[in-house]
Design a protein around this motif. Structure first.
Motif, short mmCIF file in Angstrom:
data_model
loop_
_atom_site.label_atom_id
_atom_site.label_comp_id
_atom_site.label_asym_id
_atom_site.label_seq_id
_atom_site.Cartn_x
_atom_site.Cartn_y
_atom_site.Cartn_z
N MET A 1 0.81 -1.22 0.00
CA MET A 1 0.00 0.00 0.00
C MET A 1 0.84 1.28 0.00
O MET A 1 0.39 2.34 0.45
N ALA A 2 2.08 1.18 -0.46
CA ALA A 2 2.93 2.37 -0.58
C ALA A 2 2.54 3.16 -1.82
O ALA A 2 1.74 2.71 -2.65
N ARG A 3 3.12 4.33 -1.96
CA ARG A 3 2.93 5.11 -3.17
C ARG A 3 3.53 4.36 -4.36
O ARG A 3 4.35 3.47 -4.20
N GLY A 4 3.15 4.74 -5.55
CA GLY A 4 3.78 4.19 -6.74
C GLY A 4 3.25 2.83 -7.13
O GLY A 4 2.04 2.62 -7.28
N ILE A 5 4.16 1.86 -7.29
CA ILE A 5 3.80 0.54 -7.81
C ILE A 5 2.78 -0.16 -6.91
O ILE A 5 1.80 -0.75 -7.40
N ASP A 6 2.96 -0.10 -5.59
CA ASP A 6 2.04 -0.79 -4.68
C ASP A 6 0.61 -0.31 -4.86
O ASP A 6 -0.32 -1.11 -5.04
N GLY A 7 0.42 0.99 -4.79
CA GLY A 7 -0.92 1.54 -4.93
C GLY A 7 -1.54 1.20 -6.27
O GLY A 7 -2.74 0.88 -6.35
N ALA A 8 -0.75 1.26 -7.34
CA ALA A 8 -1.25 0.94 -8.67
C ALA A 8 -1.71 -0.51 -8.73
O ALA A 8 -2.76 -0.82 -9.33
N ALA A 9 -0.97 -1.43 -8.10
CA ALA A 9 -1.33 -2.85 -8.12
C ALA A 9 -2.64 -3.09 -7.35
O ALA A 9 -3.52 -3.82 -7.82
N HIS A 10 -2.75 -2.50 -6.15
CA HIS A 10 -3.99 -2.67 -5.38
C HIS A 10 -5.19 -2.18 -6.17
O HIS A 10 -6.22 -2.87 -6.26
N ARG A 11 -5.09 -0.98 -6.72
CA ARG A 11 -6.24 -0.38 -7.41
C ARG A 11 -6.63 -1.18 -8.65
O ARG A 11 -7.82 -1.38 -8.92
N ALA A 12 -5.65 -1.65 -9.40
CA ALA A 12 -5.95 -2.39 -10.62
C ALA A 12 -6.60 -3.73 -10.30
O ALA A 12 -7.51 -4.18 -11.01
#
Length: 320
Positions: free
Chosen positions: A159-170
């Motif tokens: 749930m970090a900024r960047g890659i983590d957030g993008a993965a969760h949302r997708a």
């Protein structure tokens, strides 16, 4: 033994286990040594300072932290907060504690959970990477997370900024499940701008941590939580990361835990490509599309998949 988050139903043995897991300076390795010496957590807190210092790695400072834990941790208050917010509490021997975490050398002594960890989450893959993601990196993380979600695979990240957030949302946008592992308490998500994201994940998966519910993020907790990210999964995909980064720490944990390690190649002149390319030289599996991951995981993943959800591999060059 009780398996509820209600502190009124927790017996003394369970309360002692939670207290030991939350005691400052007592990480998973020291916790295991203490339990090997004293058998149960309650006996740890009943031991003398001299007896505690007889355990490898326990000196005067840590022994005093253990003996003062009942006052420092404020267990009753944390358990009351957990009950108020409907959090689940899981201990390693309780039903619902992830079997995959029971298999790692240093499992969390307690998990606080917002949302639900389901049996289907045993089929999980982590996607991790830099907080300073490029458009290319975010696009690859989103593409892989969506593909895994459509294949019935739970996406795990930090749930970090960047890659983590993008993965969760997708993963959620594709109708799948996602788990977020925090270095702070689940009621004090970090970074602050991801408070809303945590709420969304709670309803389409779970937010979990071994930290007390209201604990702020501490620097030492970030590398420690990475073992949980990898431990929850069948494998870890690294998308954009520097050579010295948390994502590579997660990959190292995955290797040590016997999990698969995958890496997405990137532009050779991009600093974010250094980490994945280093992993590829060290034997990580090359990933250009979700099929590469599903094929490597083999029959363990295939039983959850159908041909209709397997994606074709668009050229990485087209995404540059």
């Amino acid at each position: 033994m009780a398996t509820t988050a209600d502190p009124l139903n927790l017996d003394e043995a369970a309360r002692a286990e939670i207290l030991l897991a939350l005691t400052p300076d007592v990480g998973p390795i020291l916790r295991a040594r203490l339990l090997e010496r004293f058998a149960v957590a309650a006996e740890v807190f009943a031991a003398s300072e001299a007896a505690l210092q007889g355990v490898q790695g326990i000196g005067p400072k840590i022994s005093r932290r253990i003996l003062g834990a009942r006052h420092e941790v404020q267990l009753d208050a944390q358990l009351a907060i957990a009950r108020e917010h409907g959090l689940r509490i899981l201990l390693p021997q309780w039903p619902g504690y992830p079997r995959s975490l029971q298999e790692i050398p240093d499992p969390p002594g307690v998990l606080f959970v917002r949302g639900e960890i389901e049996p289907a989450d045993q089929m999980a893959v982590a996607i991790v990477g830099t907080r300073r993601a490029t458009h290319y990196g975010k696009k690859q993380a989103e593409r892989l997370a969506a593909g895994l979600a459509r294949a019935g695979i739970t996406v795990v990240s930090g749930m970090a900024r960047g890659i983590d957030g993008a993965a969760h949302r997708a993963a959620m946008a594709a109708g799948g499940r996602t788990l977020a592992v925090l270095a702070s308490g689940v009621l004090n998500p970090f970074p602050p701008e991801h408070v809303k994201l945590a709420e969304e994940i709670e309803h389409q998966g779970a937010v979990l941590s071994e930290a007390a519910p209201t604990m702020p993020p501490l620097a030492g907790m970030f590398p420690q939580r990475n073992r949980i990210i990898s431990g929850l999964t069948m494998g870890t995909i690294v998308v954009e990361a520097a050579l010295r980064s948390g994502a590579l720490i997660t990959a190292r944990h995955a290797m040590e835990q016997g999990r698969e390690v995958f890496a997405v190649p990137g532009p050779v002149d991009s600093p974010g490509s250094a980490g994945p390319h280093h992993l590829l030289r060290d034997g990580a599996k090359l990933v250009t599309c979700v099929d590469d991951v599903l094929e490597e995981l083999g029959p363990l993943a295939e039983w959850r998949c159908t041909p209709s959800v397997l994606l074709t591999c668009p050229s990485l060059e087209a995404a540059l």
